[in-house]
Design a protein around this motif. Sequence first.
Motif, PDB file in Angstrom:
ATOM      1  N   TYR A  99       0.810  -1.199  -0.146  1.00 29.22           N
ATOM      2  CA  TYR A  99      -0.006  -0.181   0.131  1.00 29.22           C
ATOM      3  C   TYR A  99       0.972   1.334  -0.062  1.00 29.22           C
ATOM      4  O   TYR A  99       1.961   1.399   0.875  1.00 29.22           O
ATOM      5  CB  TYR A  99      -0.938  -0.147   1.320  1.00 29.22           C
ATOM      6  CG  TYR A  99      -1.730   1.259   1.445  1.00 29.22           C
ATOM      7  CD1 TYR A  99      -2.706   1.716   0.546  1.00 29.22           C
ATOM      8  CD2 TYR A  99      -1.787   2.109   2.681  1.00 29.22           C
ATOM      9  CE1 TYR A  99      -3.304   2.828   0.471  1.00 29.22           C
ATOM     10  CE2 TYR A  99      -2.686   3.161   2.896  1.00 29.22           C
ATOM     11  CZ  TYR A  99      -3.456   3.500   1.696  1.00 29.22           C
ATOM     12  OH  TYR A  99      -4.340   4.481   1.867  1.00 29.22           O
ATOM     13  N   TRP A 100       0.387   2.205  -0.748  1.00 33.31           N
ATOM     14  CA  TRP A 100       1.411   3.415  -0.891  1.00 33.31           C
ATOM     15  C   TRP A 100       1.333   4.533   0.355  1.00 33.31           C
ATOM     16  O   TRP A 100       1.990   5.377   0.228  1.00 33.31           O
ATOM     17  CB  TRP A 100       0.922   4.194  -2.091  1.00 33.31           C
ATOM     18  CG  TRP A 100       1.231   3.280  -3.513  1.00 33.31           C
ATOM     19  CD1 TRP A 100       2.533   2.566  -3.651  1.00 33.31           C
ATOM     20  CD2 TRP A 100       0.361   3.472  -4.783  1.00 33.31           C
ATOM     21  NE1 TRP A 100       2.273   2.123  -4.968  1.00 33.31           N
ATOM     22  CE2 TRP A 100       1.350   2.602  -5.879  1.00 33.31           C
ATOM     23  CE3 TRP A 100      -0.812   3.917  -5.081  1.00 33.31           C
ATOM     24  CZ2 TRP A 100       0.746   2.412  -6.835  1.00 33.31           C
ATOM     25  CZ3 TRP A 100      -1.127   3.714  -6.340  1.00 33.31           C
ATOM     26  CH2 TRP A 100      -0.618   2.924  -7.154  1.00 33.31           C
ATOM     27  N   GLY A 101       0.061   4.201   1.099  1.00 34.64           N
ATOM     28  CA  GLY A 101       0.197   4.926   2.178  1.00 34.64           C
ATOM     29  C   GLY A 101      -0.806   6.325   2.109  1.00 34.64           C
ATOM     30  O   GLY A 101      -1.269   6.562   1.213  1.00 34.64           O
ATOM     31  N   ASP A 102      -1.215   6.732   3.440  1.00 29.73           N
ATOM     32  CA  ASP A 102      -2.091   7.843   3.544  1.00 29.73           C
ATOM     33  C   ASP A 102      -1.311   9.145   3.075  1.00 29.73           C
ATOM     34  O   ASP A 102      -0.135   9.108   3.705  1.00 29.73           O
ATOM     35  CB  ASP A 102      -2.745   7.914   4.892  1.00 29.73           C
ATOM     36  CG  ASP A 102      -3.891   6.705   4.967  1.00 29.73           C
ATOM     37  OD1 ASP A 102      -4.049   5.904   3.927  1.00 29.73           O
ATOM     38  OD2 ASP A 102      -3.863   6.236   6.112  1.00 29.73           O
ATOM     39  N   LEU A 103      -1.987  10.059   2.796  1.00 31.61           N
ATOM     40  CA  LEU A 103      -1.242  11.308   2.458  1.00 31.61           C
ATOM     41  C   LEU A 103      -1.311  12.216   3.770  1.00 31.61           C
ATOM     42  O   LEU A 103      -2.067  11.979   4.787  1.00 31.61           O
ATOM     43  CB  LEU A 103      -2.290  12.043   1.295  1.00 31.61           C
ATOM     44  CG  LEU A 103      -1.829  11.961   0.128  1.00 31.61           C
ATOM     45  CD1 LEU A 103      -2.084  10.349  -0.397  1.00 31.61           C
ATOM     46  CD2 LEU A 103      -2.475  12.708  -1.029  1.00 31.61           C
ATOM     47  N   CYS A 104      -0.390  12.879   3.971  1.00 34.25           N
ATOM     48  CA  CYS A 104      -0.296  14.248   4.817  1.00 34.25           C
ATOM     49  C   CYS A 104      -0.076  15.312   4.069  1.00 34.25           C
ATOM     50  O   CYS A 104      -0.037  15.422   2.666  1.00 34.25           O
ATOM     51  CB  CYS A 104       0.885  13.919   5.711  1.00 34.25           C
ATOM     52  SG  CYS A 104       2.344  13.849   4.952  1.00 34.25           S
ATOM     53  N   ASP A 105       0.030  16.761   4.609  1.00 34.98           N
ATOM     54  CA  ASP A 105       0.211  17.902   4.018  1.00 34.98           C
ATOM     55  C   ASP A 105       1.452  17.740   3.256  1.00 34.98           C
ATOM     56  O   ASP A 105       2.472  17.320   3.775  1.00 34.98           O
ATOM     57  CB  ASP A 105       0.335  19.024   5.319  1.00 34.98           C
ATOM     58  CG  ASP A 105      -1.078  19.145   5.552  1.00 34.98           C
ATOM     59  OD1 ASP A 105      -2.062  18.478   5.157  1.00 34.98           O
ATOM     60  OD2 ASP A 105      -0.866  19.914   6.816  1.00 34.98           O
TER      61      ASP A 105
END
Length: 695
Positions: A99-105
């Motif tokens: 999984y590419w991961g959740d986004l942050c700012d």
Amino acid sequence: MPPLHGFSDNPFETRSDLVRAAVALLSALSPYKSKDKARIKIPVATAAGFDETAAQLEGFARPLWVVPFLFNESLGSTVGLESWIQGLIVGTDPESPEYWGDLCDFDQRMVEMESIAFTLLARPDSILGSLDDGAKTNLSKWLRQINHNKMPQNNWLWFRVFVNLALVRVLGIPRDELQDQINEDLKTLDSFQLGEGWSSDGLWGDERKQADYYSGSFAIQFAQLLYIRFAGDEDNTRTEKYRQSAREFGASYWRYFDKDGAAIPFGRSMTYRFAFAAFWSALACAGIELAAALDNIGVAKGLLLRHLRWWSKHTDIFNADGTLSIGFTYPNMYLSENYNSPQSVYWCLKSFIVLMLPEEHEFWNAEELPHPTLLVSSVQSLPQTQVVWPPRQILCNTPEHHFLLSSGQMTRRSHKAREAKYGKFAYSSAFGFSVPCGPLLEQMAPDSTLTVSHDGGETWKVRSEPRNERVLSIRTSDNSRTISALASQWQPWKYLDVTITSVLVPLMEMFPGWHVRVHRVQLNGIDQSSLADNALELVDSGFALDAETADGGFIPSTESAVGTEHGCRVDGISCLLRSSAGTAGIVDLTPQTEISVPHQANVDSKAFMLRADPNTNLIASRTFIPSVRHNVPPVGSHGTRESRATSNRELWLATGVFAVAGSAGIDGQTVQDLWRNRPNLRVRLVDDELEITVL
């Protein structure tokens, strides 16, 4: 490095040629795909400023600029679309180990979403037909995160526009949930416009004055053309404005390419290489015709294909395994940005989106036309130089040398080598430019710029943060000709009242190979103690020249650097270098210039050859730089302490910069004649502005 079969031996003439080149580039990546195909990691240990998962997502996502157009059973699953569909499913599945991961700012994942959105918009049926409902839901949820995190207010906004377009037009998200965000982003992006089709990379202001390849091929103009392609049926007013913008931009952008296809390196992200030509690829995909004299699709075709051919001749862009390296014409970490991972370089594949056009499209069947300067037109003849005001530059397409003069760009953003990438006086397609590798003068490699020191050369400042940029009219003594020149000011130190005004005058049409610089150095009320009894030193430098001979040695000192295959000659006021790359020289024109100013300071000037540290130049790994050093005695050194502390002086300098590219094919005797035919100037001050006359 060894050449890459399929790219380095490619004639780049037909659609099949571009397919073969793209397959070669992608095939080199195949061994480095993760087990479930969602990540690619080239076996290079250098790192970017973002996390490793995002860097490996780059490796997966950037090939998507070309993958959708290579879908063919005969290509196999590692190059064709199948492998990337599998990776797309796995990478957006939060239960997957890949999984590419959740986004942050300010997340790098936002950047990579653009090519994913592009693939969805360009080949929706091919993608969706392979996704079940769960995969579609995961993809939508992952992409929608871009709307809930902060991002830089620059070209990144286009990434969110395309993601939201893909969500609406392909993945079935209701338009009313996303249209407000699309409208807000487009409004902000349109506020970056500077006129003449140009945009800045973010709002133009005191913190950032950037109008480089991001404003055209890398991002903004490129994105506007894709918006025409994908949203022209629903936003006619804006897309018509973008069509006109592309016509205006193209009317000057062709000048950044020489007749052999080389582009002028300028600005950041030079490791994206042949992304320089992505504008021409997107222009064809959007179906835009340029203005008169350029209104044949064969012009854009030639500009794109010649550029790819130029890169095919530079085999050192590849690692030994056929992957692209970080660098320009050879591996070079000095020029890299903090956001360049080993996979970042595949942004160059933006230039291959022209494969979106089928074999029968007029682009592929049109005659490839030569460079616009070589086209014979009964309607108009194209001038050799053109002021392009939005980027504050003069583009010089002359037979001897292809380069630009630059006056007003800068950034306070934390880009690596920002002064070298935006603040030099000149940038050349033949000689490139140099970036610093340390604080010493040789390590700074200050080609085509002014460098100053007030502490005996212990520290140096290069030209940066120019202000009050403007165009001046320079006349000849007989008033037969007017020449447009660029002027700007800068202050090397905040704690010393030293102001330097520089005027850049292109004289190639009168004196082939030459441009001149006139510097006004104002030393206002400097406290002698702050100079520590050291002279003020200024080093004005020309173009960096490849320093190697054909047999691998350094070019030697000679009695005459012209008329021979290679050589270096310094004679006091001038320095001339010659190698297979061409000829580069500099001369102190101050002694022969008629200068009429009050309080002219004493100065001791001498030409020299600066041996730059290796690997500082983008094009040649070993370079010499022709330079002139000016030493100004300490302020008021012959007066009382009180007069020394309050003395106001001015120093006016005139420099002639000479260059002839080896690719120009000009014989040695002609080059020698051009070098000897030096311009003469008259300089005076009128209403606190430099008035320059060519004699």
